[in-house]
Design a protein around this motif. Structure first.
Motif, mmCIF file in Angstrom:
data_model
loop_
_atom_site.group_PDB
_atom_site.id
_atom_site.type_symbol
_atom_site.label_atom_id
_atom_site.label_comp_id
_atom_site.label_asym_id
_atom_site.label_seq_id
_atom_site.Cartn_x
_atom_site.Cartn_y
_atom_site.Cartn_z
ATOM 1 N N PRO A 129 -2.783 -1.004 -12.845
ATOM 2 C CA PRO A 129 -1.484 -0.817 -13.225
ATOM 3 C C PRO A 129 -0.637 -1.186 -13.097
ATOM 4 O O PRO A 129 0.772 -1.746 -13.237
ATOM 5 C CB PRO A 129 -1.821 0.629 -14.555
ATOM 6 N N ASP A 130 -0.075 -0.957 -11.636
ATOM 7 C CA ASP A 130 1.330 -1.189 -11.694
ATOM 8 C C ASP A 130 1.006 -2.382 -10.055
ATOM 9 O O ASP A 130 0.123 -2.570 -9.359
ATOM 10 C CB ASP A 130 2.065 -0.427 -11.288
ATOM 11 N N MET A 131 2.566 -2.661 -9.562
ATOM 12 C CA MET A 131 2.321 -3.334 -8.854
ATOM 13 C C MET A 131 3.898 -2.691 -7.154
ATOM 14 O O MET A 131 4.168 -2.729 -8.496
ATOM 15 C CB MET A 131 2.226 -4.740 -8.635
ATOM 16 N N SER A 132 3.500 -2.782 -6.181
ATOM 17 C CA SER A 132 4.714 -2.528 -5.274
ATOM 18 C C SER A 132 5.003 -3.876 -4.403
ATOM 19 O O SER A 132 4.055 -4.090 -3.581
ATOM 20 C CB SER A 132 4.553 -1.295 -4.820
ATOM 21 N N PHE A 133 6.649 -4.101 -4.304
ATOM 22 C CA PHE A 133 6.528 -5.502 -3.448
ATOM 23 C C PHE A 133 8.080 -4.764 -2.219
ATOM 24 O O PHE A 133 8.678 -4.301 -3.121
ATOM 25 C CB PHE A 133 7.281 -6.743 -4.457
ATOM 26 N N GLY A 134 7.769 -5.098 -1.126
ATOM 27 C CA GLY A 134 8.927 -4.934 0.027
ATOM 28 C C GLY A 134 8.790 -3.880 0.915
ATOM 29 O O GLY A 134 7.780 -3.628 0.969
ATOM 30 N N LEU A 135 9.508 -3.951 1.395
ATOM 31 C CA LEU A 135 9.781 -3.370 2.384
ATOM 32 C C LEU A 135 10.502 -1.940 2.790
ATOM 33 O O LEU A 135 11.769 -2.174 1.951
ATOM 34 C CB LEU A 135 10.251 -3.697 4.314
ATOM 35 N N GLY A 136 9.640 -0.686 3.407
ATOM 36 C CA GLY A 136 11.205 -0.103 2.799
ATOM 37 C C GLY A 136 11.262 0.548 2.064
ATOM 38 O O GLY A 136 10.408 1.422 1.369
ATOM 39 N N ILE A 137 12.769 0.494 0.518
ATOM 40 C CA ILE A 137 12.624 0.476 -1.119
ATOM 41 C C ILE A 137 12.097 -0.446 -1.272
ATOM 42 O O ILE A 137 13.038 -1.257 -1.578
ATOM 43 C CB ILE A 137 14.146 0.861 -0.869
ATOM 44 N N ALA A 138 10.622 -0.055 -1.607
ATOM 45 C CA ALA A 138 9.803 -1.259 -2.779
ATOM 46 C C ALA A 138 9.922 -1.612 -3.646
ATOM 47 O O ALA A 138 10.865 -0.348 -4.645
ATOM 48 C CB ALA A 138 8.452 -1.212 -2.397
ATOM 49 N N LEU A 139 10.214 -2.562 -4.776
ATOM 50 C CA LEU A 139 10.153 -2.778 -5.580
ATOM 51 C C LEU A 139 8.978 -2.210 -6.385
ATOM 52 O O LEU A 139 7.993 -3.629 -6.673
ATOM 53 C CB LEU A 139 10.267 -3.841 -6.024
ATOM 54 N N GLU A 140 8.692 -1.070 -7.028
ATOM 55 C CA GLU A 140 7.445 -0.787 -7.914
ATOM 56 C C GLU A 140 7.414 -1.003 -9.559
ATOM 57 O O GLU A 140 8.368 0.307 -9.899
ATOM 58 C CB GLU A 140 7.276 0.432 -7.069
ATOM 59 N N LYS A 141 7.127 -1.603 -9.810
ATOM 60 C CA LYS A 141 6.898 -2.064 -10.872
ATOM 61 C C LYS A 141 6.005 -1.685 -12.219
ATOM 62 O O LYS A 141 4.862 -1.838 -11.349
ATOM 63 C CB LYS A 141 7.884 -3.441 -11.595
ATOM 64 N N ASP A 142 5.207 -1.669 -12.707
ATOM 65 C CA ASP A 142 4.010 -2.032 -13.790
ATOM 66 C C ASP A 142 3.933 -3.014 -13.710
ATOM 67 O O ASP A 142 4.602 -4.522 -14.252
ATOM 68 C CB ASP A 142 4.598 -1.312 -15.801
ATOM 69 N N ILE A 143 3.063 -3.970 -14.010
ATOM 70 C CA ILE A 143 2.585 -5.197 -13.691
ATOM 71 C C ILE A 143 2.809 -5.733 -14.926
ATOM 72 O O ILE A 143 2.851 -6.965 -15.096
ATOM 73 C CB ILE A 143 0.848 -5.285 -14.162
ATOM 74 N N SER A 144 2.777 -5.577 -16.803
ATOM 75 C CA SER A 144 3.859 -6.400 -17.649
ATOM 76 C C SER A 144 5.217 -6.516 -17.027
ATOM 77 O O SER A 144 5.831 -7.675 -17.747
ATOM 78 C CB SER A 144 3.652 -4.742 -18.583
ATOM 79 N N TRP A 145 5.490 -5.740 -16.303
ATOM 80 C CA TRP A 145 7.299 -6.193 -16.086
ATOM 81 C C TRP A 145 7.210 -7.316 -14.797
ATOM 82 O O TRP A 145 8.074 -8.112 -15.381
ATOM 83 C CB TRP A 145 7.894 -4.458 -15.532
ATOM 84 N N TYR A 146 5.796 -7.093 -14.270
ATOM 85 C CA TYR A 146 5.939 -8.021 -13.286
ATOM 86 C C TYR A 146 5.673 -10.071 -13.960
ATOM 87 O O TYR A 146 5.936 -11.078 -14.411
ATOM 88 C CB TYR A 146 5.401 -8.263 -11.844
#
Length: 311
Positions: A129-146
Motif C-alpha cells: 500500500p506504500d512506497m519508500s524512496f531515498g537513502l537515510g531519511i526516505a520519502l515514504e508515502k502511500d501509493i495513491s500519493w505517488y
C-alpha cells in the motif's frame, strides 16, 4: 461626440506617457530600496517583514510592474535596432534559456513513465500500500500519493518545456495563408502574433495566476482589487498558510506547486514572445539570409529531417 472621443484618446495618451515615464522612477525606487519588498526572505515575523510580503504581492500584479516591464521592452528594442548584434544576443540568450529548461525538464516525462511502472508492480505484484524512496531519511508515502504526483511531472513538462517546443517548431499549427506568402510577409505575421496574441495572453495568465498563487500561500487572502494601503493594513494579521490539501486523504498534497508553475509558465511565454518578436523583426530587416540564424534546433540525425519539429 467627436470632442469626447478625441478627449478620451488624449487622456489615454497622457496616462500611457505618464506611466512609461513613471516606470523609470519605480524601477529606481525598487532597486535602491529593496528592503521594502525583500525583507520577507529573512522572515523574522516582524511587522516590516509582513508588510514587505504584501508589497511584493501587490507590485507583482500591478500596473506599475507591467509598465516597468513594458518600458524595458521599449528601451531594449530601441537599443537593439541601433545595435543589431545586441538584439541578436538577446534572441540567442532567451532561446538558450528556453532550450536549456526544456531539455532538462523533458526528463520528467521519463520519470513519470518509470514511476508509473513501479506503482503498477508494487500494487499488482507485491500488493504493497506504500512506497519508500531515498537513502537515510526516505520519502515514504502511500501509493495513491505517488499516483497523484504523476500530474506534477506532467505539469513540469507542459509549463517548463512550452517555450522549448516553440523554439523547436513542435507546436501544432493551422496554416491557411502562411505557407504561400513572401518571407517578409511571414515575418510581419509572426511579429503581429507575438504582440497581439502571445504577450497579452501571457500577461492575463500572469495576472490571474499571481493572485491565485498567493491566495494559497498566505492569509488574509489578497485580492486583485486591493489597493496597496489595504494590503499593508492586512499585513498585521499575515501568516503563512501553504496549501497542502490533496484530492484524497493520502493523495499528493503539494498542489501549491502547480500555482507556482502557472506563474512560471506565463513568465516564460512572455519572455519568449519578446524573443520571437525580435527574431522576426531581425529576419524581416536582414532578409531571407537571416532565416533561422543562430537557431539551436535539435536534430534526429541524417535522413530524419522530415520528422524534426513534429515531436
Amino acid at each position: 461626440m467627436g470632442v469626447s472621443f478625441f478627449g478620451a484618446i488624449g487622456a489615454f495618451l497622457i496616462w500611457l506617457g505618464s506611466n512609461i515615464l513613471g516606470a523609470f522612477v519605480n524601477l529606481f525606487t525598487a532597486l535602491t530600496q529593496t528592503s521594502l519588498w525583500l525583507d520577507w526572505l529573512s522572515w523574522d515575523n516582524t511587522t516590516e517583514d509582513k508588510q514587505s510580503v504584501m508589497r511584493l504581492v501587490y507590485y507583482g500584479g500591478s500596473v506599475e510592474f507591467f509598465f516597468v516591464v513594458f518600458t524595458a521592452f521599449l528601451v531594449l528594442t530601441a537599443v537593439g535596432l541601433y545595435f543589431r548584434n545586441v538584439m541578436w544576443g538577446m534572441v540567442r540568450g532567451l532561446e538558450g534559456v528556453a532550450n536549456t529548461l526544456g531539455r532538462f525538464f523533458a526528463w520528467a516525462g521519463l520519470l513519470m513513465v518509470l514511476q508509473q511502472i513501479i506503482i503498477v508492480f508494487m500494487q499488482r505484484v507485491f500488493a504493497r500500500p506504500d512506497m519508500s524512496f531515498g537513502l537515510g531519511i526516505a520519502l515514504e508515502k502511500d501509493i495513491s500519493w505517488y499516483a497523484e504526483e504523476l500530474k506534477f511531472y506532467n505539469a513540469l513538462v507542459v509549463c517548463l518545456c512550452v517555450t522549448y517546443t516553440f523554439v523547436q517548431g513542435g507546436h501544432v499549427r493551422v496554416d491557411l495563408i502562411y505557407a504561400g506568402i513572401s518571407h517578409r510577409a511571414k515575418r510581419v505575421v509572426d511579429m503581429c502574433g507575438s504582440l497581439l496574441f502571445m504577450m497579452p495572453m501571457a500577461v492575463l495568465t500572469w495576472m490571474y495566476g499571481w493572485y491565485f498563487l498567493w491566495r494559497h500561500l498566505i492569509v488574509p487572502k489578497p485580492s486583485a482589487s486591493d489597493a496597496l494601503e489595504r494590503l499593508v493594513m492586512k499585513a498585521r494579521a499575515l501568516r503563512w498558510n501553504v496549501e497542502t490539501i490533496g484530492f484524497s486523504p493520502n493523495g499528493f498534497n503539494g498542489y501549491f506547486l502547480f500555482k507556482i508553475l502557472l506563474v512560471t509558465f506565463a513568465g516564460l511565454v512572455f519572455l519568449h514572445a519578446i524573443a520571437f518578436f525580435y527574431r522576426s523583426l531581425l529576419e524581416f530587416i536582414e532578409g531571407e539570409d537571416a532565416t533561422n540564424k543562430y537557431l539551436d534546433k535539435d536534430s534526429l540525425g541524417e535522413g530524419e529531417e522530415a520528422y524534426e519539429g513534429a515531436h
